[in-house]
Design an enzyme around this catalytic site. Structure first.
Site, short mmCIF file in Angstrom:
data_model
loop_
_atom_site.label_atom_id
_atom_site.label_comp_id
_atom_site.label_asym_id
_atom_site.label_seq_id
_atom_site.Cartn_x
_atom_site.Cartn_y
_atom_site.Cartn_z
N SER A 7 0.85 -1.19 0.00
CA SER A 7 0.00 0.00 0.00
C SER A 7 0.89 1.24 0.00
O SER A 7 1.67 1.46 0.93
CB SER A 7 -0.89 0.01 1.24
OG SER A 7 -1.41 1.30 1.42
N HIS A 32 -1.44 -1.25 -4.22
CA HIS A 32 -2.70 -0.78 -3.62
C HIS A 32 -2.61 0.73 -3.42
O HIS A 32 -1.67 1.22 -2.78
CB HIS A 32 -2.88 -1.51 -2.29
CG HIS A 32 -4.16 -1.21 -1.59
ND1 HIS A 32 -5.35 -1.83 -1.91
CD2 HIS A 32 -4.44 -0.38 -0.56
CE1 HIS A 32 -6.30 -1.38 -1.10
NE2 HIS A 32 -5.78 -0.49 -0.28
N ASP A 34 -4.51 4.06 -2.00
CA ASP A 34 -5.58 4.49 -1.11
C ASP A 34 -6.02 5.91 -1.42
O ASP A 34 -5.22 6.85 -1.32
CB ASP A 34 -5.09 4.41 0.34
CG ASP A 34 -4.97 2.97 0.81
OD1 ASP A 34 -5.99 2.25 0.77
OD2 ASP A 34 -3.86 2.57 1.21
N MET A 36 -8.50 8.93 -0.38
CA MET A 36 -9.31 9.41 0.75
C MET A 36 -9.72 10.86 0.51
O MET A 36 -8.94 11.65 -0.03
CB MET A 36 -8.49 9.33 2.04
CG MET A 36 -7.90 7.96 2.32
SD MET A 36 -7.10 7.91 3.94
CE MET A 36 -6.31 6.30 3.88
N HIS A 65 -8.36 1.82 -4.01
CA HIS A 65 -9.31 1.65 -2.90
C HIS A 65 -9.90 3.02 -2.60
O HIS A 65 -9.23 3.87 -2.02
CB HIS A 65 -8.52 1.06 -1.71
CG HIS A 65 -9.29 0.99 -0.43
ND1 HIS A 65 -8.67 0.76 0.78
CD2 HIS A 65 -10.61 1.10 -0.15
CE1 HIS A 65 -9.58 0.74 1.74
NE2 HIS A 65 -10.76 0.95 1.20
N MET A 67 -11.87 5.44 -0.61
CA MET A 67 -12.50 5.74 0.68
C MET A 67 -13.08 7.14 0.57
O MET A 67 -12.60 8.10 1.18
CB MET A 67 -11.45 5.66 1.80
CG MET A 67 -11.08 4.23 2.14
SD MET A 67 -9.53 4.12 3.05
CE MET A 67 -8.39 4.07 1.69
N MET A 136 -11.92 -4.91 5.30
CA MET A 136 -11.00 -4.06 6.09
C MET A 136 -10.72 -4.74 7.43
O MET A 136 -11.65 -5.12 8.14
CB MET A 136 -11.64 -2.69 6.36
CG MET A 136 -11.79 -1.78 5.15
SD MET A 136 -10.25 -1.45 4.27
CE MET A 136 -9.24 -0.68 5.54
N ASP A 174 -7.09 -5.82 4.20
CA ASP A 174 -6.34 -4.56 4.22
C ASP A 174 -6.28 -4.00 5.64
O ASP A 174 -7.32 -3.64 6.20
CB ASP A 174 -7.05 -3.57 3.28
CG ASP A 174 -6.36 -2.23 3.16
OD1 ASP A 174 -5.25 -2.06 3.70
OD2 ASP A 174 -6.95 -1.34 2.51
C1 DX5 Z 1 -6.13 2.16 5.59
C2 DX5 Z 1 -5.71 1.81 4.20
C3 DX5 Z 1 -4.67 0.76 4.10
C4 DX5 Z 1 -3.36 1.09 4.77
C5 DX5 Z 1 -2.89 -0.15 5.43
O1 DX5 Z 1 -7.30 2.93 5.54
O2 DX5 Z 1 -6.84 1.34 3.47
O3 DX5 Z 1 -4.46 0.36 2.75
O4 DX5 Z 1 -2.37 1.55 3.92
O5 DX5 Z 1 -1.75 0.15 6.15
P1 DX5 Z 1 -1.10 -0.86 7.18
O6 DX5 Z 1 -0.65 -2.07 6.41
O7 DX5 Z 1 0.00 -0.06 7.76
O8 DX5 Z 1 -2.16 -1.21 8.19
ZN ZN Z 2 -6.53 0.42 1.46
#
Ligand code: DX5
Ligand code: ZN
Length: 224
Positions: A7, A32, A34, A36, A65, A67, A136, A174
């Site tokens: 990620s 991956h 993220d 947000m 992903h 969010m 999650m 994740d």
């Molecule tokens: C959290 C993200 C994850 C995050 C996971 O909201 O969706 O993808 O990067 O990070 P770790 O592996 O550090 O928990």
């Molecule tokens: Zn994620």
């Protein structure tokens, strides 16, 4: 074989191209990303322009992903930017059926994400519309949190639903995955395993990816 998806959230954003090259040298083939929006989760991260720039430096599989609220508004832009897959939170979609069809209509793999507290039974009628389900294992919004163990029961339950419905669905997990709980996560039935801080905050991300791939490979080997 289970795939390890680094990620980029925990990578150095000033050097994303080099960070990607490091994990690819360790064997990563899927990344991956993220996204947000400061509404669905508090944090703010990247949007389509960053995905578009990264697409120019790697051929790895991009798993975006989202969010964000109203994810359907942004599906075409992320598709245009060059992602291969988009996952949307069930909790953020008023019209999940429509959004999943929209993602597929863009020629991408469609994923549904469930927060830890959301039961997998809510997916009963839409599983056929998804290519993957992301469970999650932390509350979304930040890297570096602790793994929530009951999510492994959800992984097993989803595995049974997949089996009963004879679907070729990937199960993704994740959050909070690291070397020490990785084998258990693989044995529960996860196919795509996202891990951020365990890789990018390690001394040698390339070696960590290699090592995690080996752990994932050997987790399913039955010893006699
Ligand atoms: C959290 C993200 C994850 C995050 C996971 O909201 O969706 O993808 O990067 O990070 P770790 O592996 O550090 O928990
Ligand atoms: Zn994620």
């Amino acid at each position: 074989m289970a795939e390890i998806l680094p990620s980029l959230l925990s990578a150095d954003f000033a050097h994303l191209g080099e960070e990607i090259a490091r994990v690819e040298r360790g064997g990563a083939r899927m990344l991956h990303l993220d996204v947000m929006d400061g509404h669905f989760v508090d944090n703010l991260t990247i949007g389509p322009p960053v995905v578009e720039s990264l697409r120019k430096v790697t051929r790895s599989y991009f798993d975006c992903h989202l969010m964000i609220e109203n994810p359907e508004r942004y599906v075409p832009a992320f598709a245009q930017a060059g992602t291969n897959a988009i996952s949307v939170h069930l909790e953020a979609c008023r019209h999940l059926d429509h959004v999943l069809r929209l993602i597929r209509s863009e020629g991408l793999k469609a994923g549904v994400v469930l927060n830890p507290a959301t039961p997998v039974s809510l997916l009963e009628n839409v599983l056929e519309l998804a290519d993957y389900v992301l469970l999650m294992s932390v509350n979304p919004g930040a890297g570096g949190q602790d793994f929530i163990p009951y999510v492994l029961d959800k992984v097993r339950e989803l595995g049974e639903m997949r089996h009963e419905k004879k679907l070729a669905l990937a199960i993704e997990i994740d959050g909070g995955v690291h070397r020490d709980n990785l084998a258990e996560v693989v044995r529960a039935g996860c196919d795509w395993i996202v891990t951020g801080s365990a890789i990018f905050h390690s001394a040698d991300p390339e070696a960590t990816v290699r090592e995690m791939r080996e752990i994932a490979d050997s987790a399913l080997v039955v010893r006699v």
